[in-house]
Design a protein around this motif. Structure first.
Motif, PDB file in Angstrom:
ATOM      1  N   ALA A 138     -33.619  78.578  65.200  1.00 41.80           N
ATOM      2  CA  ALA A 138     -32.566  78.267  66.169  1.00 41.80           C
ATOM      3  C   ALA A 138     -32.871  76.866  66.676  1.00 41.80           C
ATOM      4  O   ALA A 138     -33.923  76.653  67.282  1.00 41.80           O
ATOM      5  CB  ALA A 138     -32.571  79.273  67.310  1.00 41.80           C
ATOM      6  N   ASP A 139     -31.992  75.907  66.409  1.00 41.15           N
ATOM      7  CA  ASP A 139     -32.326  74.517  66.709  1.00 41.15           C
ATOM      8  C   ASP A 139     -31.267  73.820  67.547  1.00 41.15           C
ATOM      9  O   ASP A 139     -30.109  74.212  67.586  1.00 41.15           O
ATOM     10  CB  ASP A 139     -32.548  73.724  65.404  1.00 41.15           C
ATOM     11  N   GLY A 140     -31.705  72.768  68.222  1.00 42.49           N
ATOM     12  CA  GLY A 140     -30.815  71.927  69.016  1.00 42.49           C
ATOM     13  C   GLY A 140     -30.992  72.161  70.501  1.00 42.49           C
ATOM     14  O   GLY A 140     -31.372  73.257  70.937  1.00 42.49           O
ATOM     15  N   PRO A 141     -30.709  71.145  71.315  1.00 40.73           N
ATOM     16  CA  PRO A 141     -30.865  71.278  72.772  1.00 40.73           C
ATOM     17  C   PRO A 141     -29.782  72.169  73.362  1.00 40.73           C
ATOM     18  O   PRO A 141     -28.680  72.273  72.823  1.00 40.73           O
ATOM     19  CB  PRO A 141     -30.710  69.826  73.262  1.00 40.73           C
ATOM     20  N   TYR A 142     -30.106  72.824  74.476  1.00 42.53           N
ATOM     21  CA  TYR A 142     -29.108  73.629  75.190  1.00 42.53           C
ATOM     22  C   TYR A 142     -28.125  72.709  75.889  1.00 42.53           C
ATOM     23  O   TYR A 142     -28.517  71.766  76.578  1.00 42.53           O
ATOM     24  CB  TYR A 142     -29.816  74.526  76.213  1.00 42.53           C
ATOM     25  N   HIS A 149     -20.103  81.862  72.869  1.00 48.60           N
ATOM     26  CA  HIS A 149     -19.769  83.261  73.165  1.00 48.60           C
ATOM     27  C   HIS A 149     -19.751  84.114  71.901  1.00 48.60           C
ATOM     28  O   HIS A 149     -19.401  85.289  71.958  1.00 48.60           O
ATOM     29  CB  HIS A 149     -18.392  83.333  73.843  1.00 48.60           C
ATOM     30  N   GLN A 150     -20.070  83.539  70.763  1.00 48.30           N
ATOM     31  CA  GLN A 150     -19.938  84.258  69.490  1.00 48.30           C
ATOM     32  C   GLN A 150     -21.267  84.736  68.924  1.00 48.30           C
ATOM     33  O   GLN A 150     -21.378  85.856  68.449  1.00 48.30           O
ATOM     34  CB  GLN A 150     -19.271  83.328  68.448  1.00 48.30           C
ATOM     35  N   ARG A 151     -22.280  83.874  68.956  1.00 49.51           N
ATOM     36  CA  ARG A 151     -23.528  84.212  68.255  1.00 49.51           C
ATOM     37  C   ARG A 151     -24.591  84.702  69.243  1.00 49.51           C
ATOM     38  O   ARG A 151     -24.591  84.307  70.408  1.00 49.51           O
ATOM     39  CB  ARG A 151     -24.032  82.976  67.498  1.00 49.51           C
ATOM     40  N   PRO A 152     -25.499  85.556  68.781  1.00 51.98           N
ATOM     41  CA  PRO A 152     -26.533  86.068  69.665  1.00 51.98           C
ATOM     42  C   PRO A 152     -27.691  85.080  69.842  1.00 51.98           C
ATOM     43  O   PRO A 152     -27.850  84.147  69.041  1.00 51.98           O
ATOM     44  CB  PRO A 152     -27.021  87.322  68.916  1.00 51.98           C
ATOM     45  N   TRP A 153     -28.489  85.287  70.897  1.00 50.07           N
ATOM     46  CA  TRP A 153     -29.796  84.654  71.140  1.00 50.07           C
ATOM     47  C   TRP A 153     -29.723  83.210  71.620  1.00 50.07           C
ATOM     48  O   TRP A 153     -30.583  82.777  72.374  1.00 50.07           O
ATOM     49  CB  TRP A 153     -30.699  84.709  69.886  1.00 50.07           C
ATOM     50  N   ILE A 154     -28.768  82.428  71.129  1.00 53.07           N
ATOM     51  CA  ILE A 154     -28.716  81.013  71.481  1.00 53.07           C
ATOM     52  C   ILE A 154     -27.696  80.789  72.581  1.00 53.07           C
ATOM     53  O   ILE A 154     -26.853  81.644  72.842  1.00 53.07           O
ATOM     54  CB  ILE A 154     -28.387  80.120  70.270  1.00 53.07           C
ATOM     55  N   GLY A 155     -27.762  79.604  73.230  1.00 54.91           N
ATOM     56  CA  GLY A 155     -26.950  79.366  74.397  1.00 54.91           C
ATOM     57  C   GLY A 155     -25.693  78.563  74.174  1.00 54.91           C
ATOM     58  O   GLY A 155     -24.691  78.788  74.855  1.00 54.91           O
ATOM     59  N   SER A 156     -25.689  77.601  73.235  1.00 58.19           N
ATOM     60  CA  SER A 156     -24.552  76.690  73.155  1.00 58.19           C
ATOM     61  C   SER A 156     -24.128  76.438  71.705  1.00 58.19           C
ATOM     62  O   SER A 156     -24.917  76.613  70.765  1.00 58.19           O
ATOM     63  CB  SER A 156     -24.868  75.374  73.882  1.00 58.19           C
ATOM     64  N   THR A 174     -22.405  86.874  63.975  1.00 59.06           N
ATOM     65  CA  THR A 174     -21.346  87.197  64.945  1.00 59.06           C
ATOM     66  C   THR A 174     -21.178  88.699  65.141  1.00 59.06           C
ATOM     67  O   THR A 174     -20.472  89.122  66.058  1.00 59.06           O
ATOM     68  CB  THR A 174     -19.997  86.588  64.499  1.00 59.06           C
ATOM     69  N   THR A 175     -21.809  89.520  64.290  1.00 62.22           N
ATOM     70  CA  THR A 175     -21.707  90.981  64.467  1.00 62.22           C
ATOM     71  C   THR A 175     -22.820  91.513  65.366  1.00 62.22           C
ATOM     72  O   THR A 175     -22.838  92.695  65.691  1.00 62.22           O
ATOM     73  CB  THR A 175     -21.803  91.711  63.109  1.00 62.22           C
ATOM     74  N   MET A 189     -43.520  93.824  89.932  1.00 60.57           N
ATOM     75  CA  MET A 189     -43.032  92.547  89.423  1.00 60.57           C
ATOM     76  C   MET A 189     -41.891  92.777  88.434  1.00 60.57           C
ATOM     77  O   MET A 189     -42.005  93.597  87.524  1.00 60.57           O
ATOM     78  CB  MET A 189     -44.176  91.796  88.730  1.00 60.57           C
ATOM     79  N   ILE A 190     -40.771  92.071  88.640  1.00 61.37           N
ATOM     80  CA  ILE A 190     -39.616  92.211  87.755  1.00 61.37           C
ATOM     81  C   ILE A 190     -39.566  91.012  86.823  1.00 61.37           C
ATOM     82  O   ILE A 190     -39.681  89.866  87.259  1.00 61.37           O
ATOM     83  CB  ILE A 190     -38.310  92.284  88.577  1.00 61.37           C
ATOM     84  N   SER A 191     -39.410  91.273  85.519  1.00 64.75           N
ATOM     85  CA  SER A 191     -39.276  90.176  84.561  1.00 64.75           C
ATOM     86  C   SER A 191     -38.044  90.414  83.703  1.00 64.75           C
ATOM     87  O   SER A 191     -37.664  91.554  83.437  1.00 64.75           O
ATOM     88  CB  SER A 191     -40.533  90.059  83.689  1.00 64.75           C
ATOM     89  N   VAL A 192     -37.431  89.319  83.308  1.00 62.86           N
ATOM     90  CA  VAL A 192     -36.182  89.369  82.548  1.00 62.86           C
ATOM     91  C   VAL A 192     -36.339  88.497  81.320  1.00 62.86           C
ATOM     92  O   VAL A 192     -36.911  87.411  81.388  1.00 62.86           O
ATOM     93  CB  VAL A 192     -35.005  88.844  83.415  1.00 62.86           C
ATOM     94  N   ASN A 193     -35.830  88.980  80.175  1.00 59.34           N
ATOM     95  CA  ASN A 193     -35.752  88.114  78.993  1.00 59.34           C
ATOM     96  C   ASN A 193     -34.498  88.457  78.219  1.00 59.34           C
ATOM     97  O   ASN A 193     -33.836  89.450  78.478  1.00 59.34           O
ATOM     98  CB  ASN A 193     -37.005  88.275  78.112  1.00 59.34           C
ATOM     99  N   GLY A 194     -34.194  87.605  77.249  1.00 58.43           N
ATOM    100  CA  GLY A 194     -32.987  87.780  76.460  1.00 58.43           C
ATOM    101  C   GLY A 194     -31.905  86.814  76.907  1.00 58.43           C
ATOM    102  O   GLY A 194     -32.178  85.849  77.628  1.00 58.43           O
ATOM    103  N   TRP A 195     -30.671  87.075  76.486  1.00 59.22           N
ATOM    104  CA  TRP A 195     -29.583  86.136  76.753  1.00 59.22           C
ATOM    105  C   TRP A 195     -28.280  86.895  76.858  1.00 59.22           C
ATOM    106  O   TRP A 195     -28.056  87.871  76.138  1.00 59.22           O
ATOM    107  CB  TRP A 195     -29.507  85.095  75.621  1.00 59.22           C
ATOM    108  N   ASP A 196     -27.406  86.480  77.777  1.00 61.84           N
ATOM    109  CA  ASP A 196     -26.063  87.032  77.899  1.00 61.84           C
ATOM    110  C   ASP A 196     -25.172  85.890  78.360  1.00 61.84           C
ATOM    111  O   ASP A 196     -25.636  84.756  78.471  1.00 61.84           O
ATOM    112  CB  ASP A 196     -26.072  88.204  78.898  1.00 61.84           C
ATOM    113  N   ASP A 197     -23.903  86.199  78.661  1.00 65.07           N
ATOM    114  CA  ASP A 197     -23.056  85.103  79.133  1.00 65.07           C
ATOM    115  C   ASP A 197     -23.559  84.629  80.497  1.00 65.07           C
ATOM    116  O   ASP A 197     -24.216  85.379  81.232  1.00 65.07           O
ATOM    117  CB  ASP A 197     -21.580  85.518  79.187  1.00 65.07           C
TER     118      ASP A 197
END
Ligand code: SF4
Length: 218
Positions: A138-142, A149-156, A174-175, A189-197
């Motif tokens: 997964a490459d490129g700056p955020y 909104h289409q692909r998982p894990w990445i932001g932009s 995209t699936t 202690m609460i920790s969060v990981n992953g990605w959503d909108d």
């Protein structure tokens, strides 16, 4: 330009999750490294920017134990993220090679563009080796103005998801869903990981912030 290579003997580490389903295909062991010189506006991990933070581990002993745990947990691969993995390409190439030797896949996140990494790799064996041991990149700056909104894990949308080997060549990104994992430790202690909108993440994180301010129940 990417900073100079670091020692292959040591790794500046931020966090490890032995099992996660939110940082790449299937169940994976996720390794966040400390330090990122890119500093994208809107980055969700600014606490991982400082090159002096985290803890320093001796790569070979540490990765042997980590990969034992990963194999015992039945994960299909490891994910390297940060922080910026390619700013510690030499030690992470050692970890990635050891993972591949155990038939674990390797996904690597980077804020640098693949085209630049390939060019730098011509004179930087550490970068060439980490690329060579990466199955999915997964490459490129955020870019906060180009939310994906289409692909998982990445932001932009400017960021790439590239199968560098056959292992994930057939994956239809995209699936696959984005996932967020929230963990509550025994110490509260609460920790969060992953990605959503962005709206969901902002809501979740701001709510967690308010909870942290509440006085403890008696
Ligand atoms: S490359 Fe990743 S860790 Fe570094 S600033 Fe950008 S989003 Fe944050």
């Amino acid at each position: 330009m990417i900073p100079a290579a670091t020692s292959p003997e040591t790794l500046r580490l931020a966090r490890v999750l032995t099992v996660t389903e939110a940082e790449g295909p299937g169940r994976r062991t996720a390794i966040w490294v400390q330090g990122c010189a890119i500093r994208c506006p809107g980055c969700f991990n600014p606490h991982l920017w400082a090159a002096a933070g985290g803890s320093v581990v001796a790569v070979r002993d540490w990765s042997r134990a980590l990969l034992d745990d990963a194999v015992n947990a039945g994960v299909q691969g490891i994910t390297l993220l940060g922080g910026e993995p390619f700013e510690q390409a030499a030690p992470l190439a050692v970890v990635a090679a050891a993972a591949r030797a155990r038939n674990l896949s390797v996904m690597t996140f980077t804020g640098y563009d693949y085209a630049d990494l390939r060019e730098w790799a011509l004179e930087r064996p550490d970068i060439a080796e980490l690329l060579a041991h990466t199955d999915l990149l997964a490459d490129g700056p955020y870019r906060a103005d180009l939310i994906d909104h289409q692909r998982p894990w990445i932001g932009s949308t400017n960021q790439g998801l590239r199968a560098l080997t056959d292992r994930y060549r057939e994956l239809e990104f995209t699936t696959l869903p984005d996932r967020v994992e929230v963990r509550v430790g025994a110490d509260g202690m609460i920790s969060v990981n992953g990605w959503d909108d962005i709206d969901s993440l902002d809501t979740l994180l701001s709510d967690l912030g308010r909870r942290a301010d509440r006085p403890p129940k008696r």
